[in-house]
Design a protein around this motif. Structure first.
Motif, short mmCIF file in Angstrom:
data_model
loop_
_atom_site.label_atom_id
_atom_site.label_comp_id
_atom_site.label_asym_id
_atom_site.label_seq_id
_atom_site.Cartn_x
_atom_site.Cartn_y
_atom_site.Cartn_z
N GLY A 27 0.78 -1.22 0.00
CA GLY A 27 0.00 0.00 0.00
C GLY A 27 0.82 1.28 0.00
O GLY A 27 0.24 2.37 -0.01
N GLN A 28 2.15 1.17 0.00
CA GLN A 28 2.99 2.37 0.01
C GLN A 28 3.52 2.69 -1.39
O GLN A 28 3.45 1.89 -2.31
N ILE A 29 4.05 3.90 -1.51
CA ILE A 29 4.62 4.37 -2.77
C ILE A 29 6.11 4.60 -2.58
O ILE A 29 6.53 5.34 -1.69
N LEU A 30 6.90 3.93 -3.40
CA LEU A 30 8.34 4.13 -3.43
C LEU A 30 8.69 4.93 -4.68
O LEU A 30 8.28 4.57 -5.79
N ALA A 31 9.43 6.02 -4.52
CA ALA A 31 9.96 6.76 -5.65
C ALA A 31 11.45 6.48 -5.77
O ALA A 31 12.18 6.54 -4.77
N ILE A 32 11.89 6.16 -6.97
CA ILE A 32 13.30 5.92 -7.24
C ILE A 32 13.82 7.10 -8.04
O ILE A 32 13.32 7.37 -9.15
N VAL A 33 14.77 7.82 -7.49
CA VAL A 33 15.27 9.04 -8.13
C VAL A 33 16.78 8.94 -8.31
O VAL A 33 17.44 8.13 -7.66
N GLY A 34 17.30 9.78 -9.19
CA GLY A 34 18.73 9.81 -9.44
C GLY A 34 19.01 10.27 -10.85
O GLY A 34 18.10 10.36 -11.68
N PRO A 35 20.27 10.57 -11.15
CA PRO A 35 20.63 11.08 -12.48
C PRO A 35 20.52 10.00 -13.55
O PRO A 35 20.43 8.80 -13.26
N SER A 36 20.55 10.42 -14.80
CA SER A 36 20.55 9.48 -15.91
C SER A 36 21.77 8.57 -15.81
O SER A 36 22.86 9.01 -15.46
#
Length: 212
Positions: A27-36
């Motif tokens: 039920g949670q949201i994980l965001a994966i971020v980072g440069p190209s």
């Protein structure tokens, strides 16, 4: 819960993911971020079974799970691709109902009923008989989300869901993702947009390129 333990992935001798550990509660949201080039999309493709890992393990709801070799993976993990990947020769309705009939063995009537409910939920009513070329970028995005949801996945993954949209449509995508969270949908979102990530995510995973 989805758990990743010591996930490693290389391409042509270059390490992209190195002993990555991660938990995504239901039920949670994980965001994966980072440069190209940092491995965001590679990680998403490994989670969704589109790439195999070199080592490590996946655990889903306490049981070992192999996304790359699971025949029912379409029913477990849905993917909304950056370029949407809608079938250009099919109408909106047919794009949405084809896989449930072929993979889930739903009747045409059941697939269309479920599809129509999702179409209405994501404000696509009246677009059922249009083809992808007749839709705006935001409408294609919503059709892609509906198509993934029609498979009743446990986890829904997005690859850069705002990159092809005008800035004013970002908030619409935020509302859709947060609305799905209210229905206890577990979601994993790859994005370069830090503000977007902060607005939607329960947790944020920052990935960086691994130096050779």
């Amino acid at each position: 819960m989805l758990t990743l333990k010591n996930i490693k992935k290389q391409f042509d001798g270059r390490t992209i993911l190195d002993n990555l550990n991660l938990e995504v509660p239901d039920g949670q949201i994980l965001a994966i971020v980072g440069p190209s080039g940092a491995g965001k999309t590679t990680l998403l493709r490994c989670i969704s079974g589109l790439e195999t890992v070199d080592s490590g393990e996946f655990i889903l709801d306490g049981q070992p799970y192999d996304p790359a070799n699971n025949r029912d993976n379409d029913k477990v993990i849905g993917v909304v691709f950056q370029d949407f990947q809608l079938f250009p020769n099919l109408t909106v309705k047919d794009n949405i109902t084809l896989a449930p009939q072929l993979v889930l063995k739903q009747s045409k009537a059941d697939a269309e009923a479920r599809g129509q409910a999702l179409i209405d939920q994501l404000n696509l009513s009246g677009k059922e008989d249009l083809y992808p070329y007749q839709l705006s970028g935001g409408q294609k995005q919503r059709v892609a989300i509906v198509r993934a949801l029609a498979m009743n996945p446990k986890i829904l993954c997005y690859d850069e869901p705002t990159s092809a949209l005008d800035p004013d449509l970002r908030q619409t995508v935020e509302q859709i993702i947060l609305g799905l969270k209210q229905n206890q949908m577990t979601q994993i979102v790859v994005t370069h947009d830090m503000t977007f990530a902060e607005n939607i995510a329960d947790q944020i995973l920052r990935v960086e390129p691994i130096k050779a």
